[in-house]
Scaffold this motif. Structure first.
Motif, PDB file in Angstrom:
ATOM      1  N   GLU A 120      37.497  48.235  40.458  1.00  0.00           N
ATOM      2  CA  GLU A 120      37.765  49.499  41.139  1.00  0.00           C
ATOM      3  C   GLU A 120      36.701  50.501  40.732  1.00  0.00           C
ATOM      4  N   GLU A 121      36.510  51.483  41.541  1.00  0.00           N
ATOM      5  CA  GLU A 121      35.478  52.487  41.289  1.00  0.00           C
ATOM      6  C   GLU A 121      35.611  53.091  39.884  1.00  0.00           C
ATOM      7  N   HIS A 122      34.526  53.073  39.151  1.00  0.00           N
ATOM      8  CA  HIS A 122      34.385  53.723  37.841  1.00  0.00           C
ATOM      9  C   HIS A 122      35.357  53.216  36.781  1.00  0.00           C
ATOM     10  N   GLU A 123      35.709  51.961  36.821  1.00  0.00           N
ATOM     11  CA  GLU A 123      36.562  51.355  35.791  1.00  0.00           C
ATOM     12  C   GLU A 123      35.687  50.743  34.705  1.00  0.00           C
ATOM     13  N   GLU A 124      34.959  51.537  33.973  1.00  0.00           N
ATOM     14  CA  GLU A 124      34.011  51.031  32.984  1.00  0.00           C
ATOM     15  C   GLU A 124      34.650  50.083  31.984  1.00  0.00           C
ATOM     16  N   ASP A 125      35.903  50.315  31.641  1.00  0.00           N
ATOM     17  CA  ASP A 125      36.567  49.443  30.680  1.00  0.00           C
ATOM     18  C   ASP A 125      36.844  48.054  31.263  1.00  0.00           C
ATOM     19  N   ARG A 126      36.683  47.885  32.580  1.00  0.00           N
ATOM     20  CA  ARG A 126      36.942  46.596  33.227  1.00  0.00           C
ATOM     21  C   ARG A 126      35.667  45.823  33.555  1.00  0.00           C
ATOM     22  N   PHE A 127      34.491  46.383  33.317  1.00  0.00           N
ATOM     23  CA  PHE A 127      33.244  45.721  33.683  1.00  0.00           C
ATOM     24  C   PHE A 127      33.116  44.351  33.018  1.00  0.00           C
ATOM     25  N   ASP A 128      33.330  44.303  31.713  1.00  0.00           N
ATOM     26  CA  ASP A 128      33.206  43.028  30.994  1.00  0.00           C
ATOM     27  C   ASP A 128      34.241  42.019  31.473  1.00  0.00           C
ATOM     28  N   GLN A 129      35.462  42.473  31.707  1.00  0.00           N
ATOM     29  CA  GLN A 129      36.512  41.569  32.175  1.00  0.00           C
ATOM     30  C   GLN A 129      36.183  41.029  33.565  1.00  0.00           C
ATOM     31  N   ALA A 130      35.679  41.881  34.436  1.00  0.00           N
ATOM     32  CA  ALA A 130      35.299  41.434  35.780  1.00  0.00           C
ATOM     33  C   ALA A 130      34.200  40.378  35.703  1.00  0.00           C
ATOM     34  N   ALA A 131      33.218  40.591  34.825  1.00  0.00           N
ATOM     35  CA  ALA A 131      32.137  39.616  34.652  1.00  0.00           C
ATOM     36  C   ALA A 131      32.676  38.304  34.101  1.00  0.00           C
ATOM     37  N   ASP A 132      33.581  38.375  33.134  1.00  0.00           N
ATOM     38  CA  ASP A 132      34.178  37.156  32.575  1.00  0.00           C
ATOM     39  C   ASP A 132      34.980  36.401  33.627  1.00  0.00           C
ATOM     40  N   ASP A 133      35.724  37.139  34.456  1.00  0.00           N
ATOM     41  CA  ASP A 133      36.485  36.504  35.539  1.00  0.00           C
ATOM     42  C   ASP A 133      35.559  35.794  36.515  1.00  0.00           C
ATOM     43  N   LEU A 134      34.447  36.447  36.847  1.00  0.00           N
ATOM     44  CA  LEU A 134      33.486  35.839  37.765  1.00  0.00           C
ATOM     45  C   LEU A 134      32.835  34.606  37.134  1.00  0.00           C
ATOM     46  N   ARG A 135      32.487  34.687  35.851  1.00  0.00           N
ATOM     47  CA  ARG A 135      31.917  33.523  35.161  1.00  0.00           C
ATOM     48  C   ARG A 135      32.878  32.327  35.197  1.00  0.00           C
ATOM     49  N   GLU A 136      34.138  32.603  34.929  1.00  0.00           N
ATOM     50  CA  GLU A 136      35.141  31.533  34.938  1.00  0.00           C
ATOM     51  C   GLU A 136      35.250  30.908  36.324  1.00  0.00           C
ATOM     52  N   LEU A 137      35.262  31.731  37.347  1.00  0.00           N
ATOM     53  CA  LEU A 137      35.341  31.243  38.719  1.00  0.00           C
ATOM     54  C   LEU A 137      34.135  30.374  39.064  1.00  0.00           C
ATOM     55  N   LEU A 138      32.948  30.861  38.765  1.00  0.00           N
ATOM     56  CA  LEU A 138      31.730  30.116  39.079  1.00  0.00           C
ATOM     57  C   LEU A 138      31.668  28.785  38.323  1.00  0.00           C
ATOM     58  N   ALA A 139      32.099  28.787  37.072  1.00  0.00           N
ATOM     59  CA  ALA A 139      32.076  27.567  36.264  1.00  0.00           C
ATOM     60  C   ALA A 139      33.024  26.509  36.821  1.00  0.00           C
ATOM     61  N   THR A 140      34.114  26.919  37.454  1.00  0.00           N
ATOM     62  CA  THR A 140      35.023  25.941  38.048  1.00  0.00           C
ATOM     63  C   THR A 140      34.430  25.320  39.309  1.00  0.00           C
ATOM     64  N   LEU A 141      33.534  26.044  39.969  1.00  0.00           N
ATOM     65  CA  LEU A 141      32.919  25.552  41.208  1.00  0.00           C
ATOM     66  C   LEU A 141      31.690  24.686  40.956  1.00  0.00           C
ATOM     67  N   ASP A 142      30.984  24.985  39.863  1.00  0.00           N
ATOM     68  CA  ASP A 142      29.781  24.230  39.502  1.00  0.00           C
ATOM     69  C   ASP A 142      29.564  24.408  38.008  1.00  0.00           C
ATOM     70  N   ALA A 143      29.792  23.356  37.263  1.00  0.00           N
ATOM     71  CA  ALA A 143      29.671  23.432  35.801  1.00  0.00           C
ATOM     72  C   ALA A 143      28.268  23.818  35.351  1.00  0.00           C
ATOM     73  N   THR A 144      27.267  23.680  36.227  1.00  0.00           N
ATOM     74  CA  THR A 144      25.896  24.034  35.862  1.00  0.00           C
ATOM     75  C   THR A 144      25.526  25.467  36.233  1.00  0.00           C
ATOM     76  N   ALA A 145      26.383  26.171  36.944  1.00  0.00           N
ATOM     77  CA  ALA A 145      26.040  27.482  37.513  1.00  0.00           C
ATOM     78  C   ALA A 145      25.672  28.529  36.463  1.00  0.00           C
ATOM     79  N   LEU A 146      26.240  28.451  35.281  1.00  0.00           N
ATOM     80  CA  LEU A 146      26.019  29.499  34.287  1.00  0.00           C
ATOM     81  C   LEU A 146      24.937  29.137  33.281  1.00  0.00           C
TER      82      LEU A 146
END
Length: 169
Positions: A120-146
């Motif tokens: 959400e707009e200006h949720e600085e405390d959520r930036f790291d969590q959003a990145a971690d969520d995206l990393r987890e998603l990408l890793a499930t789709l392609d184990a080599t993606a990260l």
């Protein structure tokens, strides 16, 4: 004078078919014509080229480039390994990993767009969590993606820094 501009539209996953120069190996040309490539990612992170072409100098067989990335980068298929790679600039001597194949690239692009906006707009405390969520998603789709210094890891680092927080500003 500063004026209000309309918000940017949210990205949507779509597939386009692109042409291929005569030097593109037959099997790769058929795959690009049949499967197509994603029509884009977010902003200028990735955009398809009008025509795929062979870029020499990256391994013995070269890279078939099919997209641009940011200002000077390119996305393509390593002819020898069939890995999807990112070339930071045409003057670069190295490539960075993107995905294990074109299908995995499609899945990662589609999932990243579906997950956008990342916070959400200006949720600085959520930036790291959003990145971690995206990393987890990408890793499930392609184990080599990260892969270290790879395309997707760099995008996730940008998400963690909040680079996409003002998408509609």
């Amino acid at each position: 004078m500063i004026r209000d501009l309309p918000p940017l539209p949210l990205p949507q996953y779509a597939v386009v078919r692109i042409g291929c120069s005569p030097r593109v190996p037959t099997e790769i040309a058929a795959d690009l014509r049949q499967t197509g490539v994603p029509a884009g990612l977010i902003g200028y992170e990735y955009r398809p080229l009008a025509e795929a072409a062979v870029l020499d100098g990256f391994g013995e067989c070269g890279v078939v480039v099919f997209g641009s990335c940011s200002l000077f980068g390119l996305i393509g298929i390593n002819v020898a390994s069939r890995l999807i790679v990112h070339i930071p600039s045409t003057e670069a001597s190295v490539v960075n990993h993107v995905n294990r194949d074109l299908g995995a690239f499609h899945r990662c692009v589609a999932a990243t767009i579906a997950r956008f906006p990342f916070y959400e707009e200006h949720e600085e405390d959520r930036f790291d969590q959003a990145a971690d969520d995206l990393r987890e998603l990408l890793a499930t789709l392609d184990a080599t993606a990260l892969a270290h210094n790879g395309f997707w890891e760099t995008l996730c680092d940008d998400v963690a820094m909040g680079d996409y927080a003002n998408w509609e500003d």
